[in-house]
Write a protein that holds these residues in place. Structure first.
Motif, PDB file in Angstrom:
ATOM      1  N   THR A 115       0.780  -1.364  -0.021  1.00  0.00           N
ATOM      2  CA  THR A 115       0.088   0.102   0.117  1.00  0.00           C
ATOM      3  C   THR A 115       0.887   1.177   0.175  1.00  0.00           C
ATOM      4  O   THR A 115       2.293   1.036   0.228  1.00  0.00           O
ATOM      5  N   GLU A 118       0.825   3.448   2.192  1.00  0.00           N
ATOM      6  CA  GLU A 118       1.348   3.795   3.629  1.00  0.00           C
ATOM      7  C   GLU A 118       2.247   2.612   3.867  1.00  0.00           C
ATOM      8  O   GLU A 118       3.352   3.296   4.651  1.00  0.00           O
ATOM      9  N   GLU A 119       2.574   1.442   3.356  1.00  0.00           N
ATOM     10  CA  GLU A 119       3.564   0.523   3.788  1.00  0.00           C
ATOM     11  C   GLU A 119       4.882   1.104   3.109  1.00  0.00           C
ATOM     12  O   GLU A 119       6.039   0.913   3.453  1.00  0.00           O
ATOM     13  N   TYR A 131       2.251   8.532  -2.755  1.00  0.00           N
ATOM     14  CA  TYR A 131       1.147   8.331  -3.547  1.00  0.00           C
ATOM     15  C   TYR A 131       1.329   8.656  -4.932  1.00  0.00           C
ATOM     16  O   TYR A 131       0.940   8.231  -6.017  1.00  0.00           O
ATOM     17  N   LYS A 158      -8.902   0.320   0.473  1.00  0.00           N
ATOM     18  CA  LYS A 158      -7.530  -0.043   0.606  1.00  0.00           C
ATOM     19  C   LYS A 158      -7.157  -0.597  -0.945  1.00  0.00           C
ATOM     20  O   LYS A 158      -7.414  -1.507  -1.852  1.00  0.00           O
ATOM     21  N   THR A 159      -5.787   0.046  -1.378  1.00  0.00           N
ATOM     22  CA  THR A 159      -5.188  -0.308  -2.850  1.00  0.00           C
ATOM     23  C   THR A 159      -3.929  -0.766  -2.727  1.00  0.00           C
ATOM     24  O   THR A 159      -3.010  -0.146  -1.887  1.00  0.00           O
ATOM     25  N   TYR A 160      -3.634  -1.873  -3.210  1.00  0.00           N
ATOM     26  CA  TYR A 160      -2.167  -2.436  -3.266  1.00  0.00           C
ATOM     27  C   TYR A 160      -1.722  -2.093  -4.646  1.00  0.00           C
ATOM     28  O   TYR A 160      -2.293  -2.113  -5.480  1.00  0.00           O
ATOM     29  N   ASN A 212      -4.799  -8.966   5.694  1.00  0.00           N
ATOM     30  CA  ASN A 212      -4.610  -7.886   4.680  1.00  0.00           C
ATOM     31  C   ASN A 212      -3.223  -8.384   4.006  1.00  0.00           C
ATOM     32  O   ASN A 212      -2.312  -7.616   3.705  1.00  0.00           O
TER      33      ASN A 212
END
Length: 127
Positions: A28, A30-31, A49, A70-72, A89
Motif C-alpha cells: 500500500t 502507507e507501507e 502516492y 485499500k489499494t495495493y 491484509n
C-alpha cells in the motif's frame, strides 16, 4: 524509468529501489511510505502516492483494489491473479495458468478488455 517515459528524480529512484529490491511484492502507499521513512528517505505520503500512480501509468506496476478504499500496488505486471487473506491484509499471487476464465461478456463498443484480475478472498477456517 526513462524507458517508461519518467524522469528519474532522486525521490523516484529511492522509491523504486525500495519497491523493487525485494522481488514481487504487494504494497500500500502507507507501507511504502513507512519503508521510506525507515530507510531515511525524506518523502511525504503524498509524494509516495503520486509516484506510485506515475509508476502505474508508466506500466511499471499494477493497481489491485481489494478492500474498499485499500489499494495495493503490485510489482509483478505479468498476467496473474490473487488470493487476499482477510484479517491479515495479505495478498498472494496465483499463476494465470491455475485459473481458466471463459464466457466473458463482449466489451462495449469502442472498448477492449485490457486484463482480467481475479481476487479470491480467504479467511481462517472456523472450528
Amino acid at each position: 524509468m526513462r524507458d517508461c517515459g519518467l524522469r528519474p528524480t532522486r525521490q523516484r529512484i529511492a522509491l523504486a529501489e525500495l519497491l523493487f529490491a525485494k522481488g514481487d511484492r504487494h504494497l500500500t502507499v502507507e507501507e511504502l511510505h513507512e519503508e521510506a521513512i525507515a530507510a531515511d528517505v525524506p518523502v511525504s505520503l503524498a509524494t509516495v502516492y503520486n509516484t506510485l500512480h506515475q509508476f502505474t501509468e508508466a506500466g511499471m506496476i499494477r493497481v489491485l483494489a481489494v478492500e474498499g478504499a485499500k489499494t495495493y500496488f503490485d510489482t509483478n505486471v505479468s498476467d496473474h491473479h490473487h488470493f487476499f487473506i482477510e484479517g491479515r491484509n495479505k495478498v498472494l499471487d496465483i499463476p494465470v495458468s491455475n485459473i481458466e476464465i471463459g464466457n466473458l461478456p463482449p466489451a462495449p463498443e469502442g472498448m477492449e478488455i485490457s486484463y482480467v484480475d481475479v481476487v479470491i478472498r480467504l479467511r481462517e477456517k472456523k472450528s
